[in-house]
Structure formats: C-alpha cells, structure tokens
Design a protein around this motif. Structure first.
Motif, PDB file in Angstrom:
ATOM      1  N   PHE A   1      36.149  77.110  63.795  1.00  0.00           N
ATOM      2  CA  PHE A   1      37.483  77.714  63.902  1.00  0.00           C
ATOM      3  C   PHE A   1      37.803  77.978  65.371  1.00  0.00           C
ATOM      4  O   PHE A   1      36.903  78.176  66.190  1.00  0.00           O
ATOM      5  N   PRO A   2      39.090  77.992  65.728  1.00  0.00           N
ATOM      6  CA  PRO A   2      39.460  78.247  67.122  1.00  0.00           C
ATOM      7  C   PRO A   2      38.930  79.611  67.602  1.00  0.00           C
ATOM      8  O   PRO A   2      38.832  80.556  66.814  1.00  0.00           O
TER       9      PRO A   2
ATOM     10  N   GLN B   1      37.494  85.489  67.376  1.00  0.00           N
ATOM     11  CA  GLN B   1      37.438  86.785  68.052  1.00  0.00           C
ATOM     12  C   GLN B   1      38.251  87.856  67.339  1.00  0.00           C
ATOM     13  O   GLN B   1      37.878  89.018  67.336  1.00  0.00           O
ATOM     14  N   GLY B   2      39.352  87.463  66.748  1.00  0.00           N
ATOM     15  CA  GLY B   2      40.248  88.434  66.139  1.00  0.00           C
ATOM     16  C   GLY B   2      41.160  89.070  67.171  1.00  0.00           C
ATOM     17  O   GLY B   2      40.908  89.011  68.370  1.00  0.00           O
ATOM     18  N   MET B   3      42.251  89.665  66.700  1.00  0.00           N
ATOM     19  CA  MET B   3      43.305  90.121  67.609  1.00  0.00           C
ATOM     20  C   MET B   3      42.858  91.261  68.538  1.00  0.00           C
ATOM     21  O   MET B   3      43.315  91.350  69.677  1.00  0.00           O
ATOM     22  N   LYS B   4      41.967  92.128  68.017  1.00  0.00           N
ATOM     23  CA  LYS B   4      41.547  93.285  68.825  1.00  0.00           C
ATOM     24  C   LYS B   4      40.877  92.828  70.116  1.00  0.00           C
ATOM     25  O   LYS B   4      41.156  93.362  71.189  1.00  0.00           O
ATOM     26  N   LYS B   5      40.006  91.828  70.009  1.00  0.00           N
ATOM     27  CA  LYS B   5      39.296  91.363  71.201  1.00  0.00           C
ATOM     28  C   LYS B   5      40.223  90.611  72.146  1.00  0.00           C
ATOM     29  O   LYS B   5      39.860  90.352  73.288  1.00  0.00           O
ATOM     30  N   ARG B   6      41.381  90.243  71.695  1.00  0.00           N
ATOM     31  CA  ARG B   6      42.337  89.529  72.543  1.00  0.00           C
ATOM     32  C   ARG B   6      43.327  90.488  73.192  1.00  0.00           C
ATOM     33  O   ARG B   6      44.341  90.064  73.758  1.00  0.00           O
TER      34      ARG B   6
ATOM     35  N   ALA C   1      41.614  72.180  64.572  1.00  0.00           N
ATOM     36  CA  ALA C   1      41.459  72.778  63.247  1.00  0.00           C
ATOM     37  C   ALA C   1      39.989  72.855  62.888  1.00  0.00           C
ATOM     38  O   ALA C   1      39.168  72.111  63.416  1.00  0.00           O
ATOM     39  N   PRO C   2      39.658  73.779  61.985  1.00  0.00           N
ATOM     40  CA  PRO C   2      38.265  73.871  61.548  1.00  0.00           C
ATOM     41  C   PRO C   2      37.854  72.621  60.777  1.00  0.00           C
ATOM     42  O   PRO C   2      38.689  71.907  60.231  1.00  0.00           O
TER      43      PRO C   2
ATOM     44  N   LEU D   1      39.239  71.544  54.369  1.00  0.00           N
ATOM     45  CA  LEU D   1      39.350  73.007  54.409  1.00  0.00           C
ATOM     46  C   LEU D   1      40.607  73.430  55.166  1.00  0.00           C
ATOM     47  O   LEU D   1      41.242  74.437  54.853  1.00  0.00           O
ATOM     48  N   ALA D   2      40.947  72.644  56.181  1.00  0.00           N
ATOM     49  CA  ALA D   2      42.036  73.040  57.078  1.00  0.00           C
ATOM     50  C   ALA D   2      43.398  72.538  56.624  1.00  0.00           C
ATOM     51  O   ALA D   2      44.399  73.263  56.719  1.00  0.00           O
TER      52      ALA D   2
END
Lengths: 198, 461, 210
Positions: free
Chosen positions: B83-84, B89-94, B225-226, B231-232
């Motif tokens: 996955f990208p 990372q998720g939004m918090k880490k960004r 894409a993953p 799957l993607a």
C-alpha cells in the motif's frame, strides 16, 4: 548533505549520450536559446529559479595535469542542474504533464531515456541518473521564484509612487495610491518557511 | 475505456447519494476470524454503484478500512507493505506534511482519533432519521451477533434543514457541493466545468484512474496501487476529516472587516469563498448573486479564471479558486488534472441561522470525506500546496482564507479595481475559522476485494 | 554567450579531486565532511562574499550506468562540481570570493588537483577558469536584478503588504504623510542579510494596529 534549502531544491543529473547525438542536441539548444516562445513554457511554469544544461564531450573533462589521469570515455555526457521550488515529485509531475515534448527533445539523445510520458518510468530514470548535492546555498531561502518576481514588481511600483508622492495634493495622492495598490495587489504574498517535503 | 462494472464498485464511490442523514460508525476488530465473518455478512448489505431503477433506497451501507484494520484482518505483510506509504502511515503521522499543527495538531483531536484503534468506517446514509435508525439497529445487531467488531464511536451528520427542507448549505451559510469532478465512465451526465479543461475551451471527464484504482489516470498509466491487482481494482482511497467550524469567530470577523470594506458584507463574504452564499460564482456575477446562474447546472460550474488573472472578480486566494484553480495556472489547466478530489460528506451539529446566537464551542462543522486514487498526489497535495501554502497562485505563504491553519497570523488579499464598490482590501490577523478534530486515511475496496477480505483469500505478491 | 542570461552569470566548474591512495580519509570524503557542516545561512561563505544568488557544491563520484544495452564506463577522477548563479562579470565574482572567504575556498579546493590557493587572486581566477565548463543552455527566471536589489525588494514587499493592511480607509492627507514617513524609513533600513530567513519586523508601518 541535502538537496533542499528553504524553498529551493537542487537537482543534479548526468546522462550518457553517443557522441554523434551531441551535435543534434546542441542544435536543439541553439534553437531553444533563439526562439523565445520555446522559453516561455519554462517561464510560465514559474517554479524554476535557475536551470542549466551543460553538454560535456568525452574529451573535454577538465584536465589539469599534476598527476591527474586523462579520462577515457565512450560517451559524451549531458549535465543538468536545476534550482526549483516545491517537491521533487511535484516538479517532475509538472514537467511531464506540460513540457513532455521539450523534455523529450532534450533527453531523447541520452541512453535508455524512456520518454517523459508516462511519468513513472520517467521518474525512475531521473531518480537513477540524479546525484545528490553536498552543499546548497541560497541568498533567499524564504522566497520562491514567484516571490522574487512579485517583490521586484512591488519595489518598482513603490519607487514610482514615492517619486511622485511629494508633489501631489492629498487628493491626487489618494488617487495615485489607489493605482499603486491595484498594481501590487496580486503580488503581496508572505515569504517564509517552505512546506515539509514529501 | 471499457464500461465500469457498477456491481463491483461501492456506490459511495460512484455517486453522492444526496441522502439527508448519515451515521458513520468507527469499528475496532478484536479477532480476525470473527471480523472476517462480519465482513462476509455485511457484503449483502453493502450498497453498490448499480443504478437505482426502483428509486432511491431508504438507506445505504458502505465500508472502508485503515491500515491497522487491514492488518487486524491479517492480510499478508507483503500485501500490507504494497500500500502507498501515506496510507500505511495514516493521517496522524502526516500531520507535519498536511499543516495539521498548532490548533489542528493530533493532540487536540477528539479522543477517538488520538490512538490507532479505528480499524474501519461503516457509513450509513438514509432518507430519514427513522430509516437511519432502522438500518443502524440492523448493523449493530450484526456486530453483536458476529462479535466481529466493536463500535468505538458513531458520528452523526445531516444536511442543514431550512424551512423544513434539506439543503446543501454549510454552517457559515454558503451553498456547498458544487465542486466534484466528472470521470470517464462514472457519471451518467457530465456538467461543464467539472472535468478537465481542453485546449478548445470545452470540458471533458477526467480519466477514471484519478478516482478508481485499476484504470488509466491522467498521466497515462495505472495509479500506484497495492498488490495483487484484484485487491485494488475498483477500489479507492478515502480521506476522513472532522472539521469543526468556529461560527462565532467567523461571524465576528466578517462583521468587523465588512465595516471597513467598501463593497459590503455579503460581497466580502463572497470574496472569501469565490461564490456568493447562494452559490453564484463571483467569476460569472461579480456584483450580485444570481440564482438563475447558481441553479443552472450548465452555468453554475462553467467558468474559468483566464480573463481575471489579477483576481478583480474572484480573488486569487478565494477558497474555490485555490482548491479548483481551473485554468488559473496556465497550460489550459493541465497542471491540475492530477490534483482533483471527489468530495462526499455532510455537515454535523445544529444549524444556527444568521441572526441566531452561535458560539465556537458548540459541536458543529462538516464531515469532509475525499475520494481519490492517490492520497499523496491528490488530497495531500491540495491540502499542503493549495490550502496551507500559496506558491502555485503566486501568493507566497498565504493560506486559504477559510480552511487555513492561520493561528492569528497571515492575510487574505481581496483584489479589486478602481470602482468604489469593488475596492482592493486586505484581511489580516486571520483566526482559524475551521479546526481539525480528527480523521484518518481509509481504503475503500471493491465488492470482489471485500469478498477476498471476508474469506481471507488475499495472496501475497 | 550561454554562460550568461541577462546580467546573471551561470558558472559551472568541475575540479578534479586528488586521487591519493595514501590519503585517509580520501580527498573526496574530506571535501564531503567539510561541506556537511559548512553553514548554509547568513554565515555561509556565499553569504559573506558578494554576488551569489544560488550556489551548490557537489562531489561527483562517477558517471552513472543506466543499464543494458548502454556500456558501463567509469571516470578516472572524481570531480567537485561548483554550480553558481551569480552577479556580473566572472573575474569580479571570483575575485570577490577569493578576497572574502579564502579560508573556506582553501579548505574545500585544497583537495583538488592543481589548486593554487586563494591568496594569489589571479592564480585562483586562472585555476577556476581552467576548470570551467561552457553552459549549453542557461535559464534564469529573473535575469536583471542583483543580489542586493533582490534582498531589498523582498524587504519592501513585506513592508508594503503591512503598510497597505494597516492604512485602509485612512483620509488622504494623513495617508500621504504616513506614506512619506514609511518610504523614508524603508530607504534608510539596512539591506537584509543574504541567506537569512527574512527580516524580523524592523520597519514600522504605523497605522491603526500599531
């Protein structure tokens, strides 16, 4: 070591070219330098402060004697140095999206160049031929090329108003001042930190 | 391009349902096997993109997963790592990249979003509160029956109701929801101004791959894409952000500055956004709102900025001009075609009409959900470069007037002309009109992929 | 001449780095080490010496192999690349560097073949020119402004934005007076230092908020 200083990114790239192709490339650059509309795209992209291409023929690497061994190369090399604002991805995305024809004319003479479109193989190529900057200085880390251009517009406009201001009546001044604000109103962006590169 | 398989794509991706009420459950999976069973049972409920020949359903169900959620479902590590990066990372880490600092920083978010417990978003939209309750009760029953997930929280959202009718207004009083792009093969009818600008001045739908994984995008390639593809394909990524609106601050700021502005309060409000409160684009009608334009789909989004480079009609920094610059950066708009996002979402909290008392502390705002094939290339770019920064429109570090994380600094220039009714004007010392209260990045899979998740049948590659 | 664009000069220098097996660490690593801690802000040698808009120093280890069917080949020397975008005539610029920051130049270039030192200005200039490459195509977004002019313009822009914001709706006579005072103050303000993140607010713009 960093390619980044404030709002500016330093990109270095070197690509090999078969020597006979160098001549064709020189011809293209000659045209680029003499046909203004071709340069206009670079200006309109507006995030390049300075950029240069240097054709380095295989027998013209600087040679100073003093025990230095002469280069023996089969390829000529094309060096590219760019000083741009924004992220690496943003820069190459934009190049690929709007300048692909021009880029192809510059780099198609280089070995293994995949073309500027689609963008992913192009990015892989640039990443491969890029070498990193050890030291990068800018006199204006807080300003992008657009900021510099805006600042010069504001300065010229202010200089012109301040020359006239003394001789005006307050009413004339108010009118001249409004004209001045209208001249600079699209050029007042704040300078400062760059966003985090990603 | 080939026809999309609408039965394989979640309906939420292909269309704004235009249903007035919604509840978004945030799920936590406690056991992979039971969670898979839950997804299997949910499959029968999930609303697809199939046309509603029998009229709108009473309610809809859609589901999306965070990286933690996919990990909790025990997807193979090789798949998770495909996955990208920004999704992993998720939004918090960004937060740093997105400018989610200061008042918008994760430590100030709602408790739900401060740790990494949210595994899935389960979105229910409905025609009426009764239909919503009915469908949600069925969902809760399913959670309990399977033991597949606990609902950590539920977010209510609803269209603002004025005179008994649901509207597309948001809390600051502006008509919202004009901006979604058209995509090849997705829309049934396309609207001028909604896709990409062509050199001849007409508009065409964007490449499908700007919205859906598995199709060519505007760069002439498949989006990142993953793996595996199955799957993607027919899936997309969703950004969820709960945006609190400081209504009292907004009204006070507008009143204070309107007193100094020669064009009047409603015009100043319009200059902030680029549209009058009824939605009329300033670019088409700079002097007054015109409902005949706002309500005509052939006109309401059909404009460009090329004839207004100095921002005298619509300010260069106005919200709609920033987030959808059309031709403003030249090159016939080519520079923006890979930066478009599709917005879903609804307001939340009580609506306070102009003149009614309002405070900043009341829970009120908008649930912003954006769909895009690449969160980093599309949403994150727009958020960082066009909302929290201004270099592309030649505005230096100036931020989006409405959405920017100003922290009491910064400015917004209203460009004008020499007429008394349209003077140049600077709004400075900007407060945060909008504050981020949390959210995350989600993967919104196809029906096929949901089935694979339910069966535990994703092969690593 | 492609090395120039308007009044801006695009200097490209490739200095061969000494290849000495006895040196530990090797000369290229010594250059990298020095550059790694060289200040990039107001204390940069390029800020202390006149005339540099942007400049970079890069150790070029080798050419890059792009894969089959291209041939693999390697350089005999490593090169120090100096890319500078500077004001005016090349001799003046190089002389300015030699006069202002000779110790930095020596610390960096003493690892290069045939470097004569910066103390002898003419020898330094001749050496740099011997390493210079002719630029084939040079682009400059702004090609008619010097470094001090640009620094001043940035300061002006910032101050003007504040002045306009702080004087909206002011009656003409007072505006004219305030403007005259503003311009005088701006003119007498020192030029901001190159390489800095911009001036802290030193120019008072007056108006209703101050």
């Amino acid at each position: 070591m960093s390619n980044i200083n404030g709002k500016i990114y330093a990109l270095n790239a070197i690509t090999p070219m078969k020597p006979w192709k160098t001549l064709v490339l020189r011809g293209f650059f000659f045209l680029l330098g003499h046909i203004k509309p071709l340069q206009q795209d670079l200006i309109n992209l507006s995030f390049i402060e300075f950029a240069r291409w240097v054709v380095l023929p295989r027998r013209q690497f600087p040679f100073l004697g003093n025990g230095q061994v002469k280069e023996e190369l089969q390829y000529d090399y094309l060096l590219f140095f760019s000083n741009f604002n924004g992220t690496w991805n943003q820069y190459i995305d934009a190049f690929s999206a709007v300048l692909s024809k021009g880029l192809n004319l510059v780099w198609r003479w280089s070995e293994k160049f995949p073309g500027a479109v689609p963008v992913t193989p192009f990015k892989e190529y640039i990443a491969r031929v890029q070498f990193d900057t050890d030291y990068y200085y800018t006199a204006y880390p807080h300003a992008a090329a657009n900021d510099l251009k805006s600042a010069h517009i504001v300065q010229a406009s202010l200089d012109s108003l301040s020359q006239r201001a003394q001789a005006c009546t307050p009413e004339q001044f108010a009118d001249a001042y409004l004209r001045f604000v209208l001249e600079v109103q699209a050029h007042l962006g704040e300078t400062g930190e760059a966003p985090i590169v990603f | 391009m080939s026809k999309l398989n609408e039965t394989d794509i979640q309906g939420f991706v292909l269309r704004g349902y235009n249903l007035p009420v919604a509840r978004y459950f945030f799920l936590h999976f406690e056991d992979a096997a039971r969670a898979r069973m839950l997804i299997g049972r949910l499959l029968h409920h999930v609303t697809t993109g199939q046309l509603w020949d029998g009229g709108k359903p009473e309610s809809t169900v859609n589901i999306a997963f965070t990286q933690q959620g996919l990990a909790a479902l025990e997807l193979p590590d090789a798949t998770l790592l495909s996955f990208p990066v920004e999704f992993q990372q998720g939004m918090k880490k960004r937060a740093g990249i997105l400018g989610d600092t200061g008042l918008n920083s994760p430590e100030r978010w709602d408790e739900l979003w401060r740790d990494d417990r949210v595994h899935a978003w389960l979105g229910i939209n409905a025609q009426s509160p009764a239909a919503l309750d009915h469908r949600c009760a069925a969902m809760v029953e399913l959670l309990e029956e399977t033991g597949g997930a606990v609902a950590l929280a539920a977010q209510e959202a609803a269209a603002v109701v004025i005179d008994g009718k649901p509207t597309t207004r948001e809390h600051f009083g502006f008509t919202d929801g004009f901006g979604n792009p058209d995509y090849l093969g997705v829309g049934r009818s396309s609207q001028p101004g909604q896709g990409k600008l062509l050199p001849n001045g007409s508009w065409a739908p964007l490449a499908t791959g700007e919205l859906l994984l598995g199709y060519a995008d505007e760069a002439g390639e498949l989006p990142v894409a993953p793996m595996p593809h199955i799957l993607a394909s027919n899936g997309t990524f969703m950004v969820y952000r709960k945006l609190h609106q400081n209504l009292a601050t907004f009204r006070a700021y507008l009143d204070e500055h309107a007193a100094l502005y020669g064009g009047g309060k409603e015009k100043l409000a319009a200059k902030f956004i680029g549209r009058w409160r009824d939605g009329t684009p300033l670019e088409l009608s700079p002097d007054n709102p015109d409902s005949s334009i706002a309500q005509d789909p052939n006109r309401s989004t059909n404009f460009t900025y090329g004839a207004d480079p100095e921002g005298m009609r619509c300010p260069i920094g106005a919200h709609v001009r920033r987030v959808h610059p059309r031709d403003a950066f030249g090159f016939n708009g080519k520079l923006i075609d890979r930066r478009r996002i599709t917005r879903r979402g609804l307001p939340y909290g009580p609506f306070a009409a102009e003149g009614e008392p309002a405070s900043d502390t009341e829970e009120r705002g908008v649930i912003f959900m954006a769909l895009n094939a690449s969160i980093s290339r599309q949403f994150e770019f727009v958020q960082q470069q066009w909302i929290e920064y201004g270099n592309d429109p030649h505005l230096g570090n100036d931020k989006d007037m409405l959405m920017g994380n100003h922290g009491g600094r910064g400015k917004f220039v209203v460009q004008g002309d020499a007429s008394a009714a349209n003077p140049p004007f600077i709004c400075s010392k900007l407060p945060n009109f909008v504050e981020l209260r949390g959210g995350d990045y989600f993967f919104l899979p196809s029906i096929t992929a949901l089935g694979m998740l339910a069966m535990g049948l994703v092969d690593p590659r | 001449m492609p090395n120039k664009n308007g009044t801006v000069y695009g200097l490209t220098i490739l200095s061969p780095i000494i290849d000495d097996e006895q040196a530990t660490p090797s000369h290229d690593l010594q250059i990298r080490k020095y550059l790694a801690t060289l200040p990039t802000g107001e204390q940069s040698p390029f800020a202390l010496a006149p005339g540099t808009h942007l400049a970079r120093l890069v150790v070029m280890d080798d050419v890059i192999y792009v894969g089959m069917p291209a041939c693999e080949e390697h350089l005999k020397s490593k090169y120090l690349v100096f890319e500078s975008n500077c004001d005016g005539e090349l001799d003046n610029y190089l002389a300015g560097l030699a006069a202002s920051v000779p110790e930095h130049l020596d610390a960096i270039w003493s690892h290069c073949v045939g470097y004569p030192g910066a103390a002898n200005q003419q020898a330094f200039i001749d050496y740099m020119k011997a390493c210079q490459l002719e630029t084939t195509f040079y682009f400059a977004a702004v090609n008619d402004k010097s470094v001090p002019e640009t620094l001043r313009a940035l300061q002006t822009q910032h101050a003007v934005a504040d002045f306009i914001a702080d004087h909206q709706g002011m009656e003409p006579a007072r505006l004219q007076t305030e403007f005259a005072r503003f311009v005088a103050e701006l003119k007498s303000a020192p030029v901001p230092r190159p390489g800095s993140m911009g001036q802290p607010r030193s120019i008072k713009t007056g108006g209703r908020n101050e």
